[in-house]
Design an enzyme around this catalytic site. Structure first.
Site, mmCIF file in Angstrom:
data_model
loop_
_atom_site.group_PDB
_atom_site.id
_atom_site.type_symbol
_atom_site.label_atom_id
_atom_site.label_comp_id
_atom_site.label_asym_id
_atom_site.label_seq_id
_atom_site.Cartn_x
_atom_site.Cartn_y
_atom_site.Cartn_z
ATOM 1 N N CYS A 93 0.806 -1.229 0.000
ATOM 2 C CA CYS A 93 0.000 0.000 0.000
ATOM 3 C C CYS A 93 0.838 1.276 0.000
ATOM 4 O O CYS A 93 1.391 1.634 -1.032
ATOM 5 C CB CYS A 93 -0.951 -0.044 1.183
ATOM 6 S SG CYS A 93 -2.376 1.033 0.971
ATOM 7 N N ARG A 127 -12.458 6.293 -0.559
ATOM 8 C CA ARG A 127 -11.510 5.410 0.134
ATOM 9 C C ARG A 127 -12.012 3.988 -0.073
ATOM 10 O O ARG A 127 -13.123 3.638 0.323
ATOM 11 C CB ARG A 127 -11.414 5.764 1.620
ATOM 12 C CG ARG A 127 -10.496 4.843 2.411
ATOM 13 C CD ARG A 127 -10.010 5.489 3.697
ATOM 14 N NE ARG A 127 -8.982 6.483 3.378
ATOM 15 C CZ ARG A 127 -7.682 6.165 3.240
ATOM 16 N NH1 ARG A 127 -7.282 4.907 3.370
ATOM 17 N NH2 ARG A 127 -6.799 7.097 2.956
ATOM 18 N N HIS A 194 -3.482 -5.595 2.434
ATOM 19 C CA HIS A 194 -3.091 -5.729 3.839
ATOM 20 C C HIS A 194 -3.649 -7.062 4.350
ATOM 21 O O HIS A 194 -4.191 -7.855 3.572
ATOM 22 C CB HIS A 194 -3.741 -4.606 4.672
ATOM 23 C CG HIS A 194 -3.240 -3.249 4.372
ATOM 24 N ND1 HIS A 194 -1.990 -2.797 4.749
ATOM 25 C CD2 HIS A 194 -3.836 -2.213 3.720
ATOM 26 C CE1 HIS A 194 -1.845 -1.530 4.360
ATOM 27 N NE2 HIS A 194 -2.938 -1.159 3.735
HETATM 28 N N1 GLN Z 1 -2.002 6.940 2.407
HETATM 29 C C1 GLN Z 1 -2.186 6.022 1.294
HETATM 30 C C2 GLN Z 1 -3.646 5.995 0.781
HETATM 31 O O1 GLN Z 1 -4.544 6.331 1.503
HETATM 32 C C3 GLN Z 1 -1.785 4.611 1.686
HETATM 33 C C4 GLN Z 1 -2.672 4.024 2.780
HETATM 34 C C5 GLN Z 1 -2.164 2.676 3.295
HETATM 35 O O2 GLN Z 1 -0.968 2.380 3.320
HETATM 36 N N2 GLN Z 1 -3.121 1.824 3.752
HETATM 37 O O3 GLN Z 1 -3.861 5.602 -0.362
#
Ligand code: GLN
Length: 242
Positions: A93, A127, A194
């Site tokens: 990520c 998101r 993840h």
């Molecule tokens: N900050 C980045 C995003 O929101 C990565 C987030 C993360 O590593 N889960 O895309």
């Protein structure tokens, strides 16, 4: 046989327990009597590309990514030397985004990446949060499914010779549009998964271990181990519908 791991910036990029990937990698080595050592790399630590076979970098919020982005610019040359020497990388990520050319968050500066992967990321308005199932094109044993959990607003697009690690059948993946998930080039692998990823995907863990060993020992075949519970977890997770 021995594998030396460089865990990059674990105090900054370790969101959602991504450190579990290093734990799973180590366990599947030690269960096979493969000697494995982990070296945590912090801000201002120098990276000697001759020392490490496997590099891991986890995910993180935009704030932590800013600090790591600046630090990675100082490490660009040794990390490219490592990639060219056949070292294996797994980036999750936020770390994955910084392995591309840039990550453009909603606010603030555009974060420069180190271009290990031909990819770029632009923050989107949604998101993406939820379970992800991927059909992978990688040469994995047993099955071609990979399962994990995504939480990102960044939208990643691949270019050049960089290929996705697979296509999403559940979830959004790189950008929620082209069905691609993750990226790889040479032995550099990036993904939004993840979970952490490796404990529930023993076949991918073994693939990374095999590549890490082959850098120094040539063709290797990993001994079978009892991973009944890992596969129970994988097969249960793959069946989730969203
Ligand atoms: N900050 C980045 C995003 O929101 C990565 C987030 C993360 O590593 N889960 O895309």
């Amino acid at each position: 046989m021995q594998i030396n791991i460089a865990h990059l910036y674990p105090d900054l990029l370790n969101i959602y327990g991504d450190k579990g990937n290093v734990t799973a990698f180590i366990k599947r080595c030690t269960w096979r009597n493969i000697d494995v050592k982990v070296h945590e790399i912090g801000i201002n630590d120098k990276i000697n590309p001759e020392l490490y076979d496997f590099y891991f970098i986890g995910g993180g919020q935009d704030q932590q990514q800013i600090a790591v982005s600046h630090e990675l610019q100082k490490q660009k040359t040794p990390l490219h030397e490592a990639m060219d020497s056949g070292a294996v990388f797994l980036a999750i990520c936020g770390g994955y985004q910084l392995f591309g050319h840039y990550y453009r968050p909603h606010d603030g500066e555009e974060l420069k990446g180190i271009s290990l992967l031909d990819a770029y990321t632009i923050a989107g308005n949604t998101r993406y949060i939820g379970n992800v199932t991927v059909l992978s094109d990688l040469p994995l044993n047993n099955t071609n499914t990979l399962t994990g959990f995504e939480n990102h607003s960044g939208l990643t697009y691949l270019e050049g010779e960089t290929k996705p690690i697979g296509s999403v059948i559940i979830g959004n993946g790189n950008n929620g549009k082209d069905k691609s998930e993750g990226a790889y080039k040479k032995n550099v692998f990036g993904t939004y998964l993840h979970g952490s990823l490796l404990p529930k995907n023993p076949h991918f863990t073994d693939y990374l271990i095999k590549l890490s060993l082959e850098r120094n020992y040539g063709q290797v075949n990993l001994a079978e181990i009892n991973d009944e519970f890992e596969w129970l977890a994988h097969n249960r997770a793959v069946k989730r519908k969203y």
